[in-house]
Design a protein around this motif. Structure first.
Motif, PDB file in Angstrom:
ATOM      1  N   VAL A 104       0.850  -1.187   0.000  1.00 10.54           N
ATOM      2  CA  VAL A 104       0.000   0.000   0.000  1.00 10.54           C
ATOM      3  C   VAL A 104       0.880   1.228   0.000  1.00 10.54           C
ATOM      4  O   VAL A 104       1.835   1.326   0.779  1.00 10.54           O
ATOM      5  N   TYR A 116      -3.156   0.697  -3.929  1.00 12.70           N
ATOM      6  CA  TYR A 116      -2.575  -0.626  -3.775  1.00 12.70           C
ATOM      7  C   TYR A 116      -1.528  -0.819  -4.873  1.00 12.70           C
ATOM      8  O   TYR A 116      -1.734  -0.387  -6.019  1.00 12.70           O
ATOM      9  N   GLN A 174      -7.428   2.317  -3.910  1.00 17.28           N
ATOM     10  CA  GLN A 174      -8.012   1.441  -2.897  1.00 17.28           C
ATOM     11  C   GLN A 174      -9.520   1.287  -3.078  1.00 17.28           C
ATOM     12  O   GLN A 174     -10.076   0.228  -2.793  1.00 17.28           O
ATOM     13  N   GLN A 193      -4.727  -4.688   5.023  1.00 15.93           N
ATOM     14  CA  GLN A 193      -3.888  -3.860   4.163  1.00 15.93           C
ATOM     15  C   GLN A 193      -4.224  -2.380   4.247  1.00 15.93           C
ATOM     16  O   GLN A 193      -3.484  -1.558   3.721  1.00 15.93           O
TER      17      GLN A 193
END
Length: 500
Positions: free
Chosen positions: A184, A189, A236, A270
């Motif tokens: 991340v 991502y 994301q 994450q």
């Protein structure tokens, strides 16, 4: 006792009536297997049994908890062959003929034992995936495997499945990408992988649920089509919350590789908390601090999935002494600061949602100088008030001192209150007063003193005193119409005695 049949009933906690136990009605064997959708493996179940021949009574009631007694059976396994890999699809135990382990299904860990059919060397792999790929195998080779399930907590181990064997296919011209990793960065991502060949392009797909049951629902990641590098960056918000899978495929235009091993990805784990943005505004002797979320390229605030708290570090720019405090507000004031002084602040965000504890890195440091504000005016007013008070105190002290000096060196001739209390007649008071303070005296005239006897004289004096006491003289001298003879002296003496 020969031809005998048996039936069993069960009773769940909180129930008064007995229910026929499915699979255990009018059986001739002395054992039976049962399952019911209404049974909870963690509840204590009561059982009773009786023989159906004749008028037999029920057996003694026994109770048990299915979880403690039941054995974890073997899972169902389905294999798919690739050139250098075998895809293992697993169905949890108890889902084919019953739902005994339906509640425990997500908690199973699977042990896979695999070996070449021509060798006795085994390799064990553990996974919690219902679909997993065993890669780095040899093409066109027969492999065998078996699988068993177990629970972590409480620890309970099942039995192995039957042995399954499958042949890998011929080697593909393009190998699949390997070693997928997800990182991340900021609000994106970053999916990375390894690949040995050049001049190829890649595409990335994702799956929101179990690929074993929903293999047809793989979706393309829009920003990861025809990627020419071994990484792909996407926002994301492209992927939903929860657990999902990603996979990568390579292509050189004429040939296409098999899909890579799926990478399980948990968005909660994450999730990265971005550092906040700090702004400060001086307000008199205070600083107003504004904590905001970072903004995307479109100048829109980044949405946060969970409420945040902020760790604030505050210090004077000329000092290393720091103040730390936590704030849930994004707008607060730091009061009682020194005027015309530079203060600095930085902050980081904390995310606590019951499952994950995450923190951002610290924001950029922001410094601001306080204004003179009301504090300087207050100090000025306080100083002026203090000075005025000191002057008043000095004046009062000088006045008291001056009175003391006058009392010692210039005493007043006015009689004291104690004397004034006992000397009430005005003429006697005048004797105690100085000439300047002497008041106008009252006087009277006495006539024909010599023709009155002493007793009559006394009475006459009283009457005359009352009669003429209201006459006043504006002169300070004493007057009488009597002659300067002896008779008059006697009457004056008597008058003086009477007055005394």
């Amino acid at each position: 006792m020969g031809n005998m049949t048996y039936s069993a009933d069960y009773q769940r906690p909180g129930m008064d009536n007995w229910i026929k136990l499915p699979g255990c009605q009018y059986i001739s064997s002395t054992k039976c297997s049962f399952s019911s959708p209404k049974l909870d493996i963690y509840e204590e179940i009561k059982l009773r049994l009786r023989a159906e021949q004749g008028n037999t009574s029920w057996s003694e009631v026994i109770s048990f908890m299915p979880f403690e007694k039941a054995q974890i059976g073997p899972p169902d396994v389905h294999l798919e062959a690739e050139d250098k890999a075998i895809v293992v699809n697993i169905s949890p135990p108890g889902t084919k003929d019953s739902i005994m382990w339906a509640l425990a299904g997500p908690s199973f860990i699977y042990s896979i034992v695999i070996w070449k059919n021509s060798s006795s060397i085994e390799k064990m792999i553990e996974t919690d995936y219902l679909r997993d790929k065993i890669d780095k195998l040899s093409p066109e080779t027969t492999y065998c495997l078996k699988v068993k399930a177990r629970l972590r907590t409480p620890r309970k181990v099942g039995i192995y499945s039957p042995v399954y064997c499958i042949n890998t296919t011929a080697e593909n011209k393009l190998p699949p990408p390997e070693n997928l990793e997800v990182d991340v960065k900021n609000q994106n991502y970053v999916l990375k992988w390894n690949y040995a060949y050049a001049n190829v392009t890649f595409q990335v797909q994702w799956l929101p649920k179990n690929p074993g049951k929903h293999s047809h629902n793989w979706k393309q990641i829009l920003d990861c089509e025809n990627v020419k590098t071994t990484q792909c960056v996407f926002a994301q918000n492209v992927l939903p919350e929860g657990v999902y899978y990603v996979r990568v495929q390579a292509s050189d235009g004429n040939n296409t590789s098999l899909w890579s091993k799926e990478k399980k990805f948990n968005s909660d784990i994450q999730t990265v908390v971005p550092p906040p943005v700090i702004n400060m505004k001086p307000i008199s002797d205070s600083l107003r601090v504004y904590v905001g979320a970072p903004k995307e390229a479109g100048n829109k605030p980044v949405n946060q999935l969970y409420p945040l708290s902020y760790e604030i570090i505050f210090w004077k720019n000329a000092s290393n002494a720091e103040r730390k405090f936590l704030e849930k507000k994004t707008d607060f004031t730091v009061p009682n600061l020194e005027p015309l002084t530079v203060y600095c602040v930085k902050a980081r965000a904390h995310l606590v949602d019951g499952k994950w504890n995450k923190s951002s890195v610290f924001s950029d440091t922001v410094c601001e100088k306080t204004k003179p504000g009301n504090t300087s005016k207050s100090w000025l007013i306080a100083g002026i008030c203090t000075a005025l008070f000191a002057v008043l105190v000095v004046i009062y002290a000088v006045k008291v001192l001056w009175k003391g000096i006058n009392y010692v060196f210039f005493p007043s001739l006015k009689p004291s209150s104690s004397i004034d209390e006992y000397v009430s007649e005005q003429p006697l008071k005048n004797l105690l007063l100085s000439t300047s303070e002497e008041q106008t005296e009252k006087c009277f005239i006495i006539e024909n003193v010599n023709t009155i006897t002493p007793i009559e004289e006394t009475n006459q004096i009283d009457e005359d005193h009352k009669k003429y006491s209201s006459q006043t003289s504006e002169d300070s001298g004493n007057y009488s119409n009597e002659d300067e003879n002896s008779g008059s002296k006697t009457s004056e003496e008597l008058l003086e005695q009477e007055m005394v």
